[in-house]
Motif scaffolding. Sequence first.
Motif, PDB file in Angstrom:
ATOM      1  N   THR A 184       0.845  -1.218   0.166  1.00 29.91           N
ATOM      2  CA  THR A 184      -0.026   0.071   0.301  1.00 29.91           C
ATOM      3  C   THR A 184       0.675   1.139  -0.240  1.00 29.91           C
ATOM      4  N   SER A 185       0.343   2.173  -0.020  1.00 29.31           N
ATOM      5  CA  SER A 185       0.901   3.809  -0.160  1.00 29.31           C
ATOM      6  C   SER A 185       1.657   4.064   1.032  1.00 29.31           C
ATOM      7  N   ALA A 186       0.971   3.484   2.190  1.00 29.18           N
ATOM      8  CA  ALA A 186       1.570   3.453   3.652  1.00 29.18           C
ATOM      9  C   ALA A 186       2.654   2.608   3.686  1.00 29.18           C
ATOM     10  N   GLN A 187       2.686   1.755   3.037  1.00 31.33           N
ATOM     11  CA  GLN A 187       3.792   0.833   3.177  1.00 31.33           C
ATOM     12  C   GLN A 187       5.023   0.965   2.695  1.00 31.33           C
ATOM     13  N   ILE A 188       4.289   2.116   1.702  1.00 34.74           N
ATOM     14  CA  ILE A 188       5.864   2.456   0.581  1.00 34.74           C
ATOM     15  C   ILE A 188       6.476   4.187   1.962  1.00 34.74           C
ATOM     16  N   LEU A 189       6.049   4.088   2.531  1.00 31.02           N
ATOM     17  CA  LEU A 189       6.434   5.854   2.772  1.00 31.02           C
ATOM     18  C   LEU A 189       7.263   4.543   3.998  1.00 31.02           C
ATOM     19  N   TRP A 190       6.304   4.426   4.764  1.00 28.67           N
ATOM     20  CA  TRP A 190       7.179   3.459   6.144  1.00 28.67           C
ATOM     21  C   TRP A 190       8.474   3.074   5.389  1.00 28.67           C
ATOM     22  N   GLU A 191       8.820   2.212   4.352  1.00 32.26           N
ATOM     23  CA  GLU A 191      10.175   2.128   4.329  1.00 32.26           C
ATOM     24  C   GLU A 191      10.721   3.247   3.876  1.00 32.26           C
ATOM     25  N   ALA A 192       9.756   3.615   3.321  1.00 24.91           N
ATOM     26  CA  ALA A 192      11.076   5.277   3.059  1.00 24.91           C
ATOM     27  C   ALA A 192      11.255   5.773   4.679  1.00 24.91           C
ATOM     28  N   ILE A 193      10.857   5.549   5.314  1.00 24.32           N
ATOM     29  CA  ILE A 193      10.882   6.541   6.996  1.00 24.32           C
ATOM     30  C   ILE A 193      12.157   5.528   7.331  1.00 24.32           C
ATOM     31  N   LEU A 194      11.865   4.291   7.270  1.00 25.39           N
ATOM     32  CA  LEU A 194      12.586   3.304   8.195  1.00 25.39           C
ATOM     33  C   LEU A 194      14.088   3.179   7.159  1.00 25.39           C
ATOM     34  N   ASP A 195      14.294   3.437   6.154  1.00 21.48           N
ATOM     35  CA  ASP A 195      15.420   3.180   5.788  1.00 21.48           C
ATOM     36  C   ASP A 195      16.654   4.421   6.172  1.00 21.48           C
TER      37      ASP A 195
END
Length: 586
Positions: A184-195
């Motif tokens: 989902t779009s939230a997962q893509i944002l979460w991965e960007a922040i996680l990096d």
Amino acid sequence: STLRILSCFITLAPVQNLGQFKVHPGGLAWKRQGGGKTIEIDKADLTSVTWMKVPRAYQLGVRIKDGLSYTFIGFREQDVSSLINFMQKNLGISPDEKQLSVGGHNWGGIGIVGSMLTFMVESKQAFEVSLADVSQTQMQGKTDVLLEFHVDDTTGANEKDSLMDMSFHVPTSNTQFPGNENRTSAQILWEAILDRADNGSGSSGEAVVTFEGIAILTPRGRYAVELHLPFLRLQGQANDFKIQYSSILRLFVLPKSNNPHTIVVVTLDPPIRKGQTLYPHIVIQFETETVVQKNMKLSRELLDEKYKDRLVESYQGLVHEVFVKVLRGLSGAKVTRPGSFRNYKNGYAVKSSLKAEDGLLYPLEKGFFFLPKPPTLILDEEIEFVEFERHGAGGASMSSQYFDLLVKLKNDQEHLFRNIQRSEYRNLFNFINGKGLKVMNLGDGQGTSGVTDVLQDTDDVAPDPHLERIKNQAGSSEDSDEEDEDFVLHKDDGGSPTDDSGGEESDASESGGEKQKSSKKEARSSKPPVKRKPKGKDGEGSGKRKPKGMDGEGSEKRKPKKKKDPNAPKRPMMPFMYFSMAERAN
């Protein structure tokens, strides 16, 4: 299709740190007012500079290569044009203008540049947070992203509130972070922040290295000291502190003379808070001879990329040296050790007292440090003058072995270090004088003779006969093991009072004392006794009781005085004797 902020638990309310901002051809610098933290940014490390109109002032934002960002607030409108022209001409950077969103909307877009996350509303900045402060990030459902921030106990000293967590709602129709069937779009944002988030050693992460059972003098207790990637953690039975490495100003390694311990001081700005007490210095005491071996729990890639030439995989050596090396590698703080000063026993400090506490005063190359309680750091640049004072103005022999050191700061604050041994004077005075500090002498001269005259030996002072007699009387009751001749029972004066009632004889001078004593005895012997009978009701003496101590014939009973026991406890001097000796010189 835009992101929406669902919650923001406890908003920031920072207290601004006042200081002086300097721009020069080599870069930027900021120094806190009253001493403390100093920020220096080299010209080669600058990546971008922005300025923004904020309420009642202008704000300058500076971003450097390693992803850190600094914000300086308080510029005037006329300062903006001069700063822009100077930076364009000397630094080769053109500051960009940003606009602040004041509409209060909680929906917009997210921009991630380096380690900074910026929330934008209609192309205007609403706020920004540092992802380096994120301790943990996780998904909540399929459309929400939660950020949890590090708890820094030092922020409690300078801020009333701290940002704890923040959550974003990302609709599935979001176009900035388009999703697919698998994510989902939230997962893509979460991965960007996680990096970019520094959550590898968060509150639930594993420490890089841990030192168990370390004795900490301030705040007092035994703690497990955990060194994580972004912060230092002190975990005790009753207290738990987390300190960001950005709050560490300097490390001090100060060995104790003739003592199996070494003190390591971690200086903080802002300080940590425990109850209502602020602790700007963490005083850690290590056993000097303890040898340890510690392995760093870091990946090989992280050691080669981020901590190259700062950390190694394993350390072995004295426990305080291993601790300082690892902490310096993680925090980048500078280390200060004792300089050229040595006391008369070739140690690094002198014993003294500050207020009501005994401790050690370390004369350093750029200041003074008193330990362990209260830990007091005095920098040379803060000192207006120092003054050597004679301990005990009365000039008593017991006071001649000590002196006091008064340090007055430029803000009119004074620190008085008492009870410094006389043998430390020469080395301490030469060291202070060699640093170029102003020495206020107790004499009238401007040279070193004023201090020397006050601290000279008591043998050089003209003797005072009356003072010597008082000293002898006081010393006879304390030091002499023989019986005092003044208290021997005389056959002609069997009932003479003791020294407590002999006030007239104690005031006589030494030269005429014997003549006055003999004349008084002759006067008493030549004077005929006068007998007085108490009158009763009838005028006779039978109506009154006989005085105590009188026998039937009316003669006085005299008890023989007991022989003085040479082993009996000696009577101390009266408080008035101390007072008179102290005030005699005045």
